[in-house]
Write a protein that holds these residues in place. Structure first.
Motif, PDB file in Angstrom:
ATOM      1  N   GLU A  34       0.811  -1.218   0.000  1.00 26.20           N
ATOM      2  CA  GLU A  34       0.000   0.000   0.000  1.00 26.20           C
ATOM      3  C   GLU A  34       0.840   1.262   0.000  1.00 26.20           C
ATOM      4  O   GLU A  34       0.319   2.369  -0.060  1.00 26.20           O
ATOM      5  N   ASN A  41       4.485   3.419  -1.357  1.00 27.18           N
ATOM      6  CA  ASN A  41       4.939   3.822  -2.664  1.00 27.18           C
ATOM      7  C   ASN A  41       6.400   4.206  -2.604  1.00 27.18           C
ATOM      8  O   ASN A  41       6.826   4.792  -1.633  1.00 27.18           O
ATOM      9  N   TYR A  75       2.314  13.684  -8.090  1.00 27.65           N
ATOM     10  CA  TYR A  75       1.546  12.629  -7.444  1.00 27.65           C
ATOM     11  C   TYR A  75       2.209  11.296  -7.697  1.00 27.65           C
ATOM     12  O   TYR A  75       2.885  11.106  -8.709  1.00 27.65           O
ATOM     13  N   SER A  76       1.972  10.344  -6.788  1.00 27.19           N
ATOM     14  CA  SER A  76       2.430   8.991  -7.074  1.00 27.19           C
ATOM     15  C   SER A  76       1.365   8.347  -7.951  1.00 27.19           C
ATOM     16  O   SER A  76       0.177   8.660  -7.842  1.00 27.19           O
ATOM     17  N   LYS A  94       0.332   5.442  -7.736  1.00 27.26           N
ATOM     18  CA  LYS A  94      -0.531   4.682  -6.840  1.00 27.26           C
ATOM     19  C   LYS A  94      -1.716   5.544  -6.382  1.00 27.26           C
ATOM     20  O   LYS A  94      -2.862   5.085  -6.382  1.00 27.26           O
ATOM     21  N   ASP A  95      -1.439   6.792  -6.022  1.00 27.19           N
ATOM     22  CA  ASP A  95      -2.513   7.678  -5.573  1.00 27.19           C
ATOM     23  C   ASP A  95      -3.395   8.115  -6.747  1.00 27.19           C
ATOM     24  O   ASP A  95      -4.614   8.203  -6.609  1.00 27.19           O
ATOM     25  N   GLY A 132      -5.504   5.223  -7.579  1.00 26.34           N
ATOM     26  CA  GLY A 132      -6.475   5.092  -6.490  1.00 26.34           C
ATOM     27  C   GLY A 132      -7.579   6.134  -6.640  1.00 26.34           C
ATOM     28  O   GLY A 132      -8.755   5.850  -6.410  1.00 26.34           O
ATOM     29  N   TRP A 133      -7.208   7.335  -7.062  1.00 27.82           N
ATOM     30  CA  TRP A 133      -8.181   8.416  -7.232  1.00 27.82           C
ATOM     31  C   TRP A 133      -9.188   8.084  -8.324  1.00 27.82           C
ATOM     32  O   TRP A 133     -10.394   8.161  -8.103  1.00 27.82           O
ATOM     33  N   SER A 137      -9.126   6.390   0.421  1.00 31.58           N
ATOM     34  CA  SER A 137      -8.052   7.255   0.932  1.00 31.58           C
ATOM     35  C   SER A 137      -7.526   8.226  -0.127  1.00 31.58           C
ATOM     36  O   SER A 137      -6.759   9.129   0.199  1.00 31.58           O
ATOM     37  N   CYS A 138      -7.899   8.048  -1.395  1.00 30.92           N
ATOM     38  CA  CYS A 138      -7.397   8.942  -2.445  1.00 30.92           C
ATOM     39  C   CYS A 138      -8.471   9.894  -2.961  1.00 30.92           C
ATOM     40  O   CYS A 138      -8.278  10.584  -3.963  1.00 30.92           O
ATOM     41  N   LEU A 177      -7.665  13.698  -3.668  1.00 29.62           N
ATOM     42  CA  LEU A 177      -6.439  13.999  -4.408  1.00 29.62           C
ATOM     43  C   LEU A 177      -6.549  15.264  -5.248  1.00 29.62           C
ATOM     44  O   LEU A 177      -5.634  16.067  -5.303  1.00 29.62           O
ATOM     45  N   TYR A 213       5.230   0.291  -6.325  1.00 25.66           N
ATOM     46  CA  TYR A 213       4.535   0.274  -5.047  1.00 25.66           C
ATOM     47  C   TYR A 213       5.530  -0.280  -4.022  1.00 25.66           C
ATOM     48  O   TYR A 213       6.625  -0.720  -4.379  1.00 25.66           O
TER      49      TYR A 213
END
Lengths: 196, 497
Positions: B141, B143, B157-158, B160-161, B164-165, B171-172, B175, B367
């Motif tokens: 989870e 990065n 931004y990563s 991953k985020d 996720g967004w 959690s994203c 963003l 990740y």
């Protein structure tokens, strides 16, 4: 997977394919030319184009449902294709199949451990099998999408194919399909990492 | 099988006064002589993490022995991990695997417990007390950071985020990536980088029929991003993406590729020695980057309003800020050369740098797993749980599968094999006696009462099905496969109805 396959067949939602090429003769759509496969003409010759069309329309074709009922009464010897699955432990599992059966779903029906994560949509390589040398050349060439997915399969060999793309024809009688033994992590180029 | 536990505990006091024979009878020898209320328990296994690794491990365990019971614990109220939150919205066929996982979850010997945070709501130690074996499959989870100045500027931004967004990971949700610039630079050339590029450049007509979240769709509708550079440290023969994703980029409507021919020097000559997958991939890359397009392709490219391309031999050294506003204005890239060849080639700095103006930087360099419980061995250098074929080192009864075991690379098929390996190790250990299953364990009964004491209420699989059904109904209303719920609160609310 047999339990999974059995459970799956009771779920109305998911598609059941014991045949990819259905028996069109009894389908009303074929008779009244309402079906795209009737336009293509042939049904069981396994011509490349109709196979491609069929695999693309897998999710939507009405012929799918007709296939479940059609020809189930046929124990026609001309229709029988003998298949042997060889599982990861080397065990031979002979299966009496029918022309038109799809190798992946046939495996599920007979409890053979061939995973099909993406459900025959050419989005994974989990149904990777090795085809017996004497039958490999009898298969139609893989389409580009199948080759792309095969590239991701560990222990790729000259006689590798994706099970979900193999549909049985009479000249495939006696075909043997071996599950690759590999279970380690792998890389795009087939490199096997040294344990560390 | 839990009924056999209850029956046994009820019988015990009653048998105390009886003769040895009746006690033997009551303690479970049926008329046929086969024990059915056995004092040896069914092996109970706990899987931590409800993504592909968790589900595939459970599937294989359940299939491997008729008496194994598996409980899957998941932090979010919803199952399926990266299949739900990682796989791109325009790859729905990859998500078909959810059907397999659903069957596993609904198996009589499998139970799903969502909304349980292992490490916080219950410790791994407590799980090990309650179960014969615990399999850690909680993935990656975190990065990998670039580790360059300016990395925390707005506009960076990563991947991953970002993924996720657009995929609705709670959690994203906040963003709010700034898509008002013309050029986006993605660091990394794996499939995730290509997913991000594709989502940034896909025509809205395609995206609006997918399960991409509504806020992401709206943001992309306003996006001014027209050029996406996908940057890698090494060369064309080291790209980590796979051919399917590269083909999709080449065929992306409304876009055309634009690359630097010099980057491909020496590549055509090296083709013949490459193994098939790398060879086909490189051939396609050469074709996309260098080949003069045919008439139809020329026309298609002429009409394109968006551009994408790989840039090779570049490493980020700094994100440059706009002097007047605190946001990204560009990225400074160091120029590399390669030492060695093939997969092991190393990027070596040349001393040259190049500045690229851009307003959006997305780092897609990997990740990373995080330790969730201090009692679990964790190698912080490689960010995996040290193990041999899934058996955690120096921790009997503890196993791991998925990315936590091997590192965060691989597609679903990789995870399938990886998880089956771990399950096989576990089953071998039961068979050999290395894993002692002779003493009964209380499993979810104990964990449920611990959770209750702590005010945590788990979400069952049928609770998830209420969420699933609502999402699909909402999706139907707007021509999408589903409209995802975006917060844990909403999910729990629906789960409790």
């Amino acid at each position: 997977m047999a339990a999974a396959a059995a459970a799956r067949s009771s779920m109305g939602l998911t598609l059941r394919l014991s045949r990819v090429i259905p028996d069109c003769r009894s389908c009303p759509l074929y008779r009244f030319k309402g079906c795209l496969h009737s336009a293509a003409g042939s049904q069981r010759t396994g011509s490349l184009d109709s196979l491609r069309t069929i695999s693309r329309h897998l999710q939507t074709s009405i012929c799918l449902y007709q296939a479940e009922e059609g020809s189930s009464n046929a124990e026609d010897p001309d229709d029988v294709v003998n298949v042997v699955y060889i599982d990861r432990s080397g065990k031979r599992i002979p299966v009496k199949a029918k022309v038109g059966d799809n190798v992946l779903y046939l495996a599920h029906k007979h409890g053979v451990d061939l995973e099909g994560a993406c459900e025959a949509s050419l989005a994974c390589s989990t149904c990777h099998v090795y085809v017996s040398a004497s039958h490999f050349d009898k298969l139609p060439e893989p389409e580009e999408r199948e080759d792309d997915m095969l590239d991701m399969a560990p222990m790729l060999q000259e006689n590798s194919r994706l099970g979900c793309q193999i549909v049985l024809t009479p000249d495939l009688d006696g075909i043997e399909l071996t599950m690759p033994k590999v279970t380690r992590n792998f890389y795009v180029d087939g490199h096997v990492p040294k344990p560390h | 099988m839990s009924s056999c536990r209850v029956l046994l505990s009820e019988l015990k006091p009653w048998t105390l006064g009886k003769s040895k024979w009746t006690r033997g009878l009551l303690e479970g020898i049926s008329w046929s002589g086969k024990t059915f209320l056995s004092t040896s328990s069914c092996p109970k296994v706990c899987v931590v993490g409800g993504g592909p690794a968790g589900f595939y491990t459970a599937q294989h365990l359940i299939k491997g022995r008729q008496d194994v019971e598996v409980d899957i614990y998941e932090r979010l109220p919803v199952p399926f991990g990266l299949v739900r939150f990682g796989v791109a919205p325009d790859h729905p066929e990859v998500k078909n695997v959810i059907n397999t996982f659903t069957q596993t979850a609904k198996h009589s010997r499998c139970s799903f417990f969502g909304n349980v945070n292992v490490g916080k709501d219950v410790t791994v130690d407590e799980l090990q007390q309650a179960y014969h074996a615990v399999v850690l499959s909680y993935g990656a989870e975190g990065n990998r950071r670039m580790g360059v100045p300016g990395e925390d500027l707005p506009g960076v931004y990563s991947a991953k985020d970002f993924v996720g967004w657009y995929n609705g990971l709670p959690s994203c949700r906040e963003l709010s990536p700034d898509l008002s610039c013309e050029t986006a630079v993605i660091l990394g050339q794996g499939n995730v980088a290509l997913d991000v590029a594709r989502i940034l450049l896909s025509p809205l007509d395609i995206l609006k029929k997918t399960d991409i979240t509504q806020p992401a769709l709206e943001a992309l509708a306003e996006s001014r991003v027209r050029k996406v550079l996908i940057v890698g440290r090494r060369g064309p023969m080291q790209v980590a993406c796979t051919i399917k994703e590269l083909r999709e980029m080449g065929n992306l409507p409304g876009t055309r590729p634009e690359m630097v021919a010099a980057d491909f020097e020496g590549v055509p000559e090296a083709l013949k020695d490459l193994p098939r997958p790398r060879k086909r991939l490189t051939e396609l890359l050469l074709k996309t980057a260098l080949e003069a397009p045919g008439e139809k392709e020329l026309e298609r490219r002429g009409k394109a309003t968006k551009v994408w391309g790989f840039r090779f031999y570049r490493s980020p050294t700094e994100i440059l800020a706009d002097p007047d506003h605190n946001r990204t204005a560009g990225i400074r890239l160091a120029v590399n050369r390669l030492e060695g060849s093939g997969e092991r080639a190393q990027a070596v700095l040349t001393g040259e740098v190049e500045d690229v103006p851009c307003g959006l930087v997305i780092s897609s360099i990997g990740y990373q797993s995080l330790p969730i419980d201090s009692t679990v061995p964790f190698d912080s250098r490689s960010a995996v749980v040290p193990n041999s074929v899934g058996r955690v080192h120096q921790a009997p009864g503890l196993y791991c599968s998925g990315w936590l075991k091997t590192g965060p690379t691989g597609v679903i098929a990789t995870t399938l094999n990886n998880s089956f390996d771990t399950a096989r190790s576990l089953l071998e250990d039961i068979d050999s006696g290395k894993l002692d299953v002779s003493v009964a364990k209380a499993g979810s009964q104990i964990v449920s009462s611990l959770l209750e004491e702590r005010g945590v209420k788990a979400v069952t699989f049928s609770d998830w099905e209420k969420i699933d059904s609502l999402e699909r109904r909402r999706g139907e209303a707007c021509g999408k496969p589903r409209e995802k719920l975006l917060t844990v609160e909403e999910m729990l609310k629906v789960a409790r109805t």
